[in-house]
Write a protein that holds these residues in place. Structure first.
Motif, PDB file in Angstrom:
ATOM      1  N   CYS A  81       6.852  -1.131  -1.656  1.00 55.47           N
ATOM      2  CA  CYS A  81       5.548  -0.563  -0.861  1.00 55.47           C
ATOM      3  C   CYS A  81       5.821  -1.497   0.990  1.00 55.47           C
ATOM      4  O   CYS A  81       5.887  -1.225   1.592  1.00 55.47           O
ATOM      5  CB  CYS A  81       4.381  -0.481  -0.614  1.00 55.47           C
ATOM      6  SG  CYS A  81       4.532   1.441  -2.184  1.00 55.47           S
ATOM      7  N   SER A  92       7.736  -1.297   4.035  1.00 52.82           N
ATOM      8  CA  SER A  92       7.058  -1.229   4.857  1.00 52.82           C
ATOM      9  C   SER A  92       7.694  -2.293   6.215  1.00 52.82           C
ATOM     10  O   SER A  92       7.865  -1.856   7.363  1.00 52.82           O
ATOM     11  CB  SER A  92       5.702  -1.247   4.757  1.00 52.82           C
ATOM     12  OG  SER A  92       5.455   0.044   4.007  1.00 52.82           O
ATOM     13  N   ILE A 151       8.405   5.086   1.015  1.00 55.25           N
ATOM     14  CA  ILE A 151       6.900   4.722   1.075  1.00 55.25           C
ATOM     15  C   ILE A 151       5.997   5.484  -0.391  1.00 55.25           C
ATOM     16  O   ILE A 151       5.311   5.465  -0.896  1.00 55.25           O
ATOM     17  CB  ILE A 151       6.413   4.455   1.691  1.00 55.25           C
ATOM     18  CG1 ILE A 151       7.513   2.845   1.906  1.00 55.25           C
ATOM     19  CG2 ILE A 151       4.734   3.500   1.937  1.00 55.25           C
ATOM     20  CD1 ILE A 151       6.777   2.761   3.527  1.00 55.25           C
ATOM     21  N   ILE A 185       4.640   6.195  -3.951  1.00 61.40           N
ATOM     22  CA  ILE A 185       2.818   6.064  -4.262  1.00 61.40           C
ATOM     23  C   ILE A 185       2.233   7.434  -5.384  1.00 61.40           C
ATOM     24  O   ILE A 185       1.366   7.832  -5.987  1.00 61.40           O
ATOM     25  CB  ILE A 185       1.788   6.031  -2.597  1.00 61.40           C
ATOM     26  CG1 ILE A 185       2.523   4.446  -2.391  1.00 61.40           C
ATOM     27  CG2 ILE A 185       0.744   6.181  -3.282  1.00 61.40           C
ATOM     28  CD1 ILE A 185       1.302   3.887  -1.000  1.00 61.40           C
TER      29      ILE A 185
END
Length: 321
Positions: free
Chosen positions: A25, A29, A79, A83
């Motif tokens: 992640c 990012s 992303i 999650i």
């Protein structure tokens, strides 16, 4: 969620440690932020610099636009799926189509950039201008878009499958035999043909420039080197050769970067019919694929002298605004 009941899905258990997911992640990012900045910067510089308003930079802006879409829209969704895997099946399929279509358009744009440079080096100036008018450029872009669209849509006609890939943890071709078929089709047609075309056009560019240099050297040995006209003429030709070599070198750098990012994943997918390639290795190579859209603008910004000159002219005005 649409998932084919195959050996892959039936035998797959996601055992990714939480720490690995967090690292993924953070990495995506960073790619997203850097890519948004880099691609927006390239597009802005080209728009504000009239000397860059030519076919080559138009295609570059086109490439940056697709990379920007990947960085600003597809990466945040990736992303989200890392999650939380509870993504609506229909939405995930749409994202998968967009992802595959964007990759196809990036490949086509790289091909157009290389072909444009090929025409500029090989064709006469008048002929090149005729085939790079606004009408012809628009036709090339629309044509590549129309050619690229049908390939990712083959699952609608019963070949391949897109959706949530339980191995890669994002929306693309599924982690199944049908998904493998689609991946092999797209990589064989898209990646194979594009890389072949890029290498052929760049080989011809370097060969043409080399032959031109030899002709200039032969002429320099047969005429008066102190002649003013000779010095002006050979100076102009040599500068043109130098510029062509620089642009072709940048194109090759972008091609090699693309191959470094894509080739490991593509080779792994070819041998992953029964999902025998370790998932952690696949996910690592998939991260390399996502990296490509962030690298391109920085390669171009640091390697192209004409672009750097435009940046140096614009930055003081922007900083003082």
């Amino acid at each position: 969620m649409k998932m084919t009941e195959s050996f892959c899905n039936a035998s797959f258990v996601d055992e990714s440690p939480v720490g690995v997911v967090i690292v993924e992640c953070i990495y995506i990012s960073l790619l997203s932020v850097l890519g948004i900045f880099g691609n927006l910067f390239v597009i802005t510089v080209v728009i504000y610099t009239k000397s860059l308003h030519n076919p080559h930079y138009f295609f570059l802006c086109n490439l940056s636009g697709f990379d920007l879409f990947t960085n600003g829209f597809l990466m945040p969704i990736f992303i989200t799926t890392l999650i939380d895997v509870n993504v609506t099946a229909g939405f995930c399929e749409v994202i998968a189509y967009l992802r595959l279509w964007t990759v196809g358009m990036v490949l086509c744009t790289l091909s157009l950039m290389s072909f444009n440079r090929f025409m500029k080096v090989v064709l006469k100036k008048e002929t090149y201008r005729r085939f790079t008018s606004k009408r012809w450029i628009l036709l090339m872009i629309v044509s590549t878009g129309c050619i690229t669209c049908p390939l990712p849509l083959t699952p609608l006609w019963g070949f391949g499958e897109v959706g949530f890939n339980v191995g890669l943890h994002h929306c693309t071709f599924t982690y199944s035999y049908d998904g493998w078929l689609l991946a092999v089709l797209l990589e064989s047609v898209g990646l194979g043909v594009t890389v072949l075309l890029l290498f052929i056009t760049n080989y011809v560019i370097f060969k043409t420039v080399r032959d031109s240099k030899r002709r200039v050297d032969l002429q320099s040995n047969s005429v008066n080197k102190n002649s003013f006209a000779f010095n002006i003429g050979t100076g102009t030709v040599r500068q043109k050769q130098k510029d062509n070599n620089k642009v072709a070198s940048i194109m090759l750098a972008m091609i090699f970067t693309f191959m470094i990012c894509w080739l490991p994943f593509s080779i792994a997918m070819f041998f992953n019919q029964n999902c025998t390639v370790p998932v952690p290795l696949l996910r690592f190579m998939d991260l390399l694929v996502w990296t490509n859209s962030t690298i391109d603008p920085f390669i171009y910004a640091y390697c192209n002298s004409q672009f750097l000159k435009a940046v140096k002219r614009l930055l003081p005005n922007w900083l003082n605004a």
